[in-house]
Design a protein around this motif. Structure first.
Motif, short mmCIF file in Angstrom:
data_model
loop_
_atom_site.label_atom_id
_atom_site.label_comp_id
_atom_site.label_asym_id
_atom_site.label_seq_id
_atom_site.Cartn_x
_atom_site.Cartn_y
_atom_site.Cartn_z
N ASN A 166 -4.41 -7.58 0.35
CA ASN A 166 -4.19 -8.61 1.38
C ASN A 166 -3.48 -8.08 2.62
N MET A 167 -3.33 -6.78 2.72
CA MET A 167 -2.65 -6.21 3.89
C MET A 167 -3.55 -6.34 5.11
N PRO A 168 -2.96 -6.44 6.33
CA PRO A 168 -3.77 -6.60 7.55
C PRO A 168 -4.66 -5.39 7.80
N LYS A 169 -5.85 -5.66 8.32
CA LYS A 169 -6.81 -4.60 8.64
C LYS A 169 -6.68 -4.24 10.11
N ASN A 170 -7.26 -3.10 10.48
CA ASN A 170 -7.28 -2.64 11.87
C ASN A 170 -8.49 -3.25 12.57
N ALA A 171 -8.33 -4.43 13.12
CA ALA A 171 -9.44 -5.14 13.75
C ALA A 171 -10.01 -4.32 14.91
N GLY A 172 -11.35 -4.23 14.97
CA GLY A 172 -12.02 -3.56 16.07
C GLY A 172 -12.08 -2.05 15.95
N ARG A 173 -11.50 -1.48 14.93
CA ARG A 173 -11.52 -0.03 14.73
C ARG A 173 -12.40 0.29 13.54
N ARG A 174 -12.66 1.59 13.35
CA ARG A 174 -13.47 2.02 12.21
C ARG A 174 -12.84 1.50 10.92
N GLU A 175 -13.63 0.85 10.08
CA GLU A 175 -13.14 0.41 8.78
C GLU A 175 -12.88 1.63 7.92
N CYS A 176 -11.68 1.70 7.33
CA CYS A 176 -11.34 2.89 6.58
C CYS A 176 -10.12 2.61 5.71
N SER A 177 -10.23 2.93 4.43
CA SER A 177 -9.09 2.74 3.53
C SER A 177 -7.95 3.67 3.86
N ILE A 178 -8.22 4.80 4.53
CA ILE A 178 -7.13 5.68 4.97
C ILE A 178 -6.27 4.94 5.98
N ALA A 179 -6.90 4.35 6.98
CA ALA A 179 -6.15 3.60 8.00
C ALA A 179 -5.41 2.43 7.37
N ASP A 180 -6.07 1.75 6.44
CA ASP A 180 -5.43 0.61 5.78
C ASP A 180 -4.22 1.06 4.97
N ALA A 181 -4.33 2.18 4.27
CA ALA A 181 -3.20 2.70 3.49
C ALA A 181 -2.05 3.11 4.40
N LEU A 182 -2.39 3.70 5.55
CA LEU A 182 -1.34 4.12 6.49
C LEU A 182 -0.58 2.93 7.06
N GLN A 183 -1.20 1.76 7.11
CA GLN A 183 -0.49 0.55 7.55
C GLN A 183 0.65 0.24 6.59
N VAL A 184 0.51 0.63 5.33
CA VAL A 184 1.51 0.33 4.31
C VAL A 184 2.50 1.48 4.13
N ILE A 185 2.00 2.72 4.02
CA ILE A 185 2.87 3.84 3.66
C ILE A 185 2.91 4.96 4.69
N GLY A 186 2.24 4.79 5.82
CA GLY A 186 2.08 5.90 6.75
C GLY A 186 3.21 6.09 7.72
N GLU A 187 4.40 5.93 7.28
CA GLU A 187 5.56 6.11 8.13
C GLU A 187 6.55 6.97 7.36
N ARG A 188 7.19 7.90 8.05
CA ARG A 188 8.05 8.90 7.42
C ARG A 188 9.01 8.31 6.39
N TRP A 189 9.75 7.29 6.76
CA TRP A 189 10.79 6.78 5.86
C TRP A 189 10.18 6.16 4.62
N SER A 190 9.02 5.54 4.75
CA SER A 190 8.37 4.94 3.58
C SER A 190 7.99 6.01 2.57
N LEU A 191 7.40 7.10 3.04
CA LEU A 191 7.01 8.18 2.13
C LEU A 191 8.23 8.85 1.50
N LEU A 192 9.31 8.97 2.27
CA LEU A 192 10.52 9.58 1.71
C LEU A 192 11.18 8.66 0.69
#
Length: 150
Positions: free
Chosen positions: A4-30
């Motif tokens: 249910n996480m927000p998608k990147n409207a208007g951009r290439r559909e991609c689970s990589i981009a969707d995953a980065l919305q959740v975990i793609g930030e330095r502090w989250s990964l650490l």
């Protein structure tokens, strides 16, 4: 929750981009790294990541909302929580192991700061392979599906 996480409207559909919305930030990964290492409490996570407390609080909340971790109360007065990875969070150990392998090879080739030992007793050398043929993904994965179209 993750679906249910927000998608990147208007951009290439991609689970990589969707995953980065959740975990793609330095502090989250650490934060995820620290939980994999067994650090469960806020102060330990803050100390080991170097994250500012306000940012850490925000990241922990976001990861909880996304279903990556859950809080467990360990002290009532004052209320204090430990953080634990969910199954979705534990699956990220695969991602971090491969990211660490890349960093060891390309950033710290002479002296990797951390080595993981697999339960078999050997140093872990993660490799992403095709389940069908056993060859490494980097030898030839071809994107298909609606998000692969250019």
């Amino acid at each position: 929750m993750l679906a249910n996480m927000p998608k990147n409207a208007g951009r290439r559909e991609c689970s990589i981009a969707d995953a980065l919305q959740v975990i793609g930030e330095r502090w989250s990964l650490l934060v995820i790294r620290e939980l994999i290492y067994g650090v469960r409490r806020f102060d330990g996570i803050a100390r080991n990541t170097g994250a500012p407390r306000d940012i850490l609080t925000t990241r922990l909340r976001k990861l909880e909302e996304a279903g990556i971790l859950r809080r467990e109360l360990y002290n009532r007065r004052p209320a204090r929580y430990e953080y634990h990875l969910t199954e979705a969070g534990r699956e990220l150990s695969d991602v971090l192991a491969v990211l660490m392998r890349w960093g060891d090879r390309h950033i710290n080739p002479d002296d990797p700061p951390v080595r993981w030992i697999h339960t078999c007793g050997e140093h872990l050398e993660p490799e992403v392979v095709c389940r069908s043929c056993g060859r490494p993904v980097r030898e030839g994965a071809i994107p298909t599906g609606r998000g692969a179209q250019t």
